[in-house]
Design a protein around this motif. Structure first.
Motif, PDB file in Angstrom:
ATOM      1  N   GLN A 117       0.961  -1.324   0.112  1.00 21.17           N
ATOM      2  CA  GLN A 117       0.082   0.047  -0.086  1.00 21.17           C
ATOM      3  C   GLN A 117       1.020   1.091   0.103  1.00 21.17           C
ATOM      4  N   ARG A 118       0.620   2.328  -0.600  1.00 20.99           N
ATOM      5  CA  ARG A 118       1.302   3.568  -0.822  1.00 20.99           C
ATOM      6  C   ARG A 118       0.928   4.571   0.194  1.00 20.99           C
ATOM      7  N   ILE A 119       1.971   5.412   0.628  1.00 21.41           N
ATOM      8  CA  ILE A 119       1.479   6.562   1.401  1.00 21.41           C
ATOM      9  C   ILE A 119       0.615   7.573   0.684  1.00 21.41           C
ATOM     10  N   HIS A 120      -0.475   7.798   1.084  1.00 21.30           N
ATOM     11  CA  HIS A 120      -1.347   8.622   0.663  1.00 21.30           C
ATOM     12  C   HIS A 120      -1.240  10.063   1.221  1.00 21.30           C
ATOM     13  N   ASP A 121      -0.873  10.101   2.386  1.00 22.56           N
ATOM     14  CA  ASP A 121      -0.884  11.459   2.899  1.00 22.56           C
ATOM     15  C   ASP A 121       0.413  12.345   2.578  1.00 22.56           C
ATOM     16  N   TYR A 122       0.053  13.641   2.221  1.00 27.11           N
ATOM     17  CA  TYR A 122       1.011  14.516   1.809  1.00 27.11           C
ATOM     18  C   TYR A 122       2.319  14.837   2.740  1.00 27.11           C
ATOM     19  N   GLU A 123       2.026  14.954   4.010  1.00 23.10           N
ATOM     20  CA  GLU A 123       2.988  15.357   4.944  1.00 23.10           C
ATOM     21  C   GLU A 123       3.889  14.397   5.443  1.00 23.10           C
ATOM     22  N   LEU A 124       3.305  13.057   5.340  1.00 24.85           N
ATOM     23  CA  LEU A 124       4.046  11.977   5.758  1.00 24.85           C
ATOM     24  C   LEU A 124       4.858  11.515   4.545  1.00 24.85           C
ATOM     25  N   ASP A 178      13.013  16.649  -6.664  1.00 24.76           N
ATOM     26  CA  ASP A 178      12.638  15.711  -7.560  1.00 24.76           C
ATOM     27  C   ASP A 178      11.295  14.859  -7.622  1.00 24.76           C
ATOM     28  N   TYR A 179      10.672  15.262  -6.605  1.00 22.26           N
ATOM     29  CA  TYR A 179       9.307  14.449  -6.372  1.00 22.26           C
ATOM     30  C   TYR A 179       8.020  14.986  -6.650  1.00 22.26           C
ATOM     31  N   GLN A 180       8.352  16.318  -7.016  1.00 26.84           N
ATOM     32  CA  GLN A 180       7.087  17.179  -6.722  1.00 26.84           C
ATOM     33  C   GLN A 180       5.810  16.863  -7.583  1.00 26.84           C
ATOM     34  N   TRP A 181       5.953  16.392  -8.919  1.00 22.66           N
ATOM     35  CA  TRP A 181       4.755  15.909  -9.298  1.00 22.66           C
ATOM     36  C   TRP A 181       4.053  14.809  -8.755  1.00 22.66           C
ATOM     37  N   TYR A 182       5.026  13.854  -8.147  1.00 22.53           N
ATOM     38  CA  TYR A 182       4.666  12.828  -7.273  1.00 22.53           C
ATOM     39  C   TYR A 182       3.784  13.132  -6.228  1.00 22.53           C
ATOM     40  N   LEU A 183       4.487  14.082  -5.300  1.00 20.94           N
ATOM     41  CA  LEU A 183       3.753  14.887  -4.285  1.00 20.94           C
ATOM     42  C   LEU A 183       2.367  15.358  -4.620  1.00 20.94           C
ATOM     43  N   ASP A 184       2.400  15.847  -5.996  1.00 18.11           N
ATOM     44  CA  ASP A 184       1.079  16.457  -6.417  1.00 18.11           C
ATOM     45  C   ASP A 184      -0.059  15.275  -6.292  1.00 18.11           C
ATOM     46  N   LEU A 185       0.294  14.278  -6.328  1.00 19.08           N
ATOM     47  CA  LEU A 185      -0.940  12.972  -6.354  1.00 19.08           C
ATOM     48  C   LEU A 185      -1.368  12.832  -4.638  1.00 19.08           C
ATOM     49  N   ARG A 186      -0.610  13.541  -3.920  1.00 18.68           N
ATOM     50  CA  ARG A 186      -1.068  13.471  -2.698  1.00 18.68           C
ATOM     51  C   ARG A 186      -1.766  15.135  -2.328  1.00 18.68           C
TER      52      ARG A 186
END
Ligand code: ATP
Length: 431
Positions: free
Chosen positions: A360-367, A381-389
């Motif tokens: 299961q993937r982390i869905h919480d932005y801060e975490l 490097d992970y800005q777009w990936y963080l956008d998903l949260r």
């Protein structure tokens, strides 16, 4: 008129004349009769040619044609219970399209280095072609199952900017002056896909610059990575049980002759039905300790440990709840014990070890931001990936299954190099 047939479908033509196009796999002459085993890619069949039934020219061509010559034969299909596939061809016409001289793989006792250097020819052998037909079934069955279950195929890029599975196994490419990397996994993109389409899978090559030689590692391998929105840990596991059982069953149903060529015992495959046993990482460390392994909680389990565990159970087994520190940054911590993550690897039985890694993937932005920092990765490097949260985050889960590892297990191969047409391994780039 003779029908154009293939060995795989020959049973449909008993009593009829057919034309077969293929290659001479073996040839034996006995006075006025020649026996050839013809292969056409779909299978192998014996063709019996008698001197009196074909023209003198044809007989001459037949005598000249040696192993791996490409040929066209016409003949009558006969049911022959003593023949390996149950059928035989009574030859009425023979033509050699191209006569091979000095087939390099004629001898029986070639060493593996020689065979690997001649991989482009070796794949014609009975055993290698059987493996590659089974590989075809496995890939097809994987896609079939996902499509039937509402997953959309969603292909991820192969040239990427950031690492997904750790930075030690990256293949760097020059991207017009910028540093880029060959993809190690399509997962991060699949997560974006899952939030767009609900359920998706990527299917493509993955590249890992593995530095050690093992029977389980290639530098280029194929991976299917399903990812689903609203899937939680338990949904993910149950889906994998159904998925793997479907694949094994497809091979049992569609490749009986190939499994026989490989002498693959069927009973262990027939046991592959849900539910699969589960063992937590913590329980596994305890079990390993009792059996003479020197492993401590927090250690990554290596090949010998995996081999032990996968021999311990007679079905595929889920190894679950790993310490967060030895797994990827994006895995969801267990709410009951945040030291471990909601991840499961599936180990194939019979000593094969890991074929699936999932979580299961982390869905919480801060975490997720916190984990990116803890793992020493760069947040930018992970800005777009963080956008998903940032935008409409949901619980989601997925897994990656290695095609070659699955083929190696189902075919019971000693080494993964036979599970792919042209393996890429340490110091092995050709053919
Ligand atoms: P391992 O620890 O065995 O090297 P991994 O934990 O790095 O594998 P994942 O990143 O979870 O593997 O990849 C998912 C799946 O991809 C694995 O379960 C396996 O089937 C396959 N896989 C990973 N690395 C390789 C490799 N080098 N060659 C072939 N298949 C691989």
């Amino acid at each position: 008129m003779a029908v154009a047939a293939t060995v795989a479908t020959i049973g449909e033509y008993v009593g009829q004349e057919v034309t077969l196009k293929g290659w001479i796999h073996t040839k034996r002459e006995k006075g006025k009769i020649a026996f050839i085993v013809l292969r056409d890619g779909t299978g192998f069949i014996q063709v019996v040619l008698e001197q009196d039934r074909i023209s003198p020219n044809e007989w001459e061509e037949l005598r000249e044609a040696s192993l791996e010559s490409s040929v066209i034969v016409r003949g009558l299909v006969k049911a022959e219970p003593r023949a390996p596939g149950g059928y035989e061809i009574q030859g009425l016409f023979f033509k050699a399209f191209h006569v091979t001289k000095d087939w390099p793989l004629g001898r029986k006792d070639h060493g593996v280095d020689f065979l690997m250097d001649n991989r482009h020819l070796w794949i014609r052998s009975r055993r290698q072609s059987a493996i590659l037909r089974i590989r075809h079934t496995i890939e097809t069955a994987m896609i079939e199952f996902l499509n039937k279950n509402g997953f959309y195929r969603f292909d991820a890029p192969i040239i990427t900017a950031a690492a997904c599975e750790g930075t030690t196994t990256l293949f760097e490419v020059d991207y017009h002056g910028d540093k880029a990397y060959l993809s190690q996994s399509g997962q991060l993109y699949a997560e974006a896909g899952a939030l767009a389409l609900g359920k998706v899978y990527t299917f493509g090559p993955a590249f890992r610059a593995e530095k050690s030689k093992t029977r389980r590692h290639l530098l280029e391998f194929w991976m299917i990575e399903p990812e689903a929105a609203w899937f939680e840990y338990e949904d993910n596991i149950q889906f994998q049980e159904q998925f793997v059982s479907y694949i094994v069953n497809a091979v049992l149903e569609r490749n009986a002759d190939d499994l026989k060529i490989l002498d693959r015992p069927l009973e262990p495959l027939m046991r592959v039905k849900p539910p699969f046993p589960r063992i937590t990482y913590t329980e596994a460390v305890e079990l390993l300790g009792k059996n003479g392994f020197n492993v401590h909680w927090g250690d990554d389990l290596g090949a010998p440990e995996e081999t032990f565990l996968s021999n311990y159970f007679d079905k595929p087994v889920f190894l679950t709840h790993f310490p967060a520190k030895i797994k990827a940054f994006y895995m969801q911590p267990d709410p009951e014990n945040p030291e471990v993550v909601l991840a499961a690897d599936l180990l194939a039985p019979e000593g094969y070890g890991e074929i699936i890694g999932g979580s299961q993937r982390i869905h919480d932005y801060e975490l997720l931001r916190q984990k990116i920092r803890e793992f020493g990765l760069k947040e930018e490097d992970y800005q777009w990936y963080l956008d998903l949260r940032r935008y409409g985050s949901v619980p989601h889960s997925g897994f990656g299954i290695g095609l070659e590892r699955t083929v190696a297990w189902i075919c019971k191969l000693e080494h993964i190099r036979e599970a792919v047409p042209f393996p890429r391994m340490l110091h092995k780039l050709t053919p």
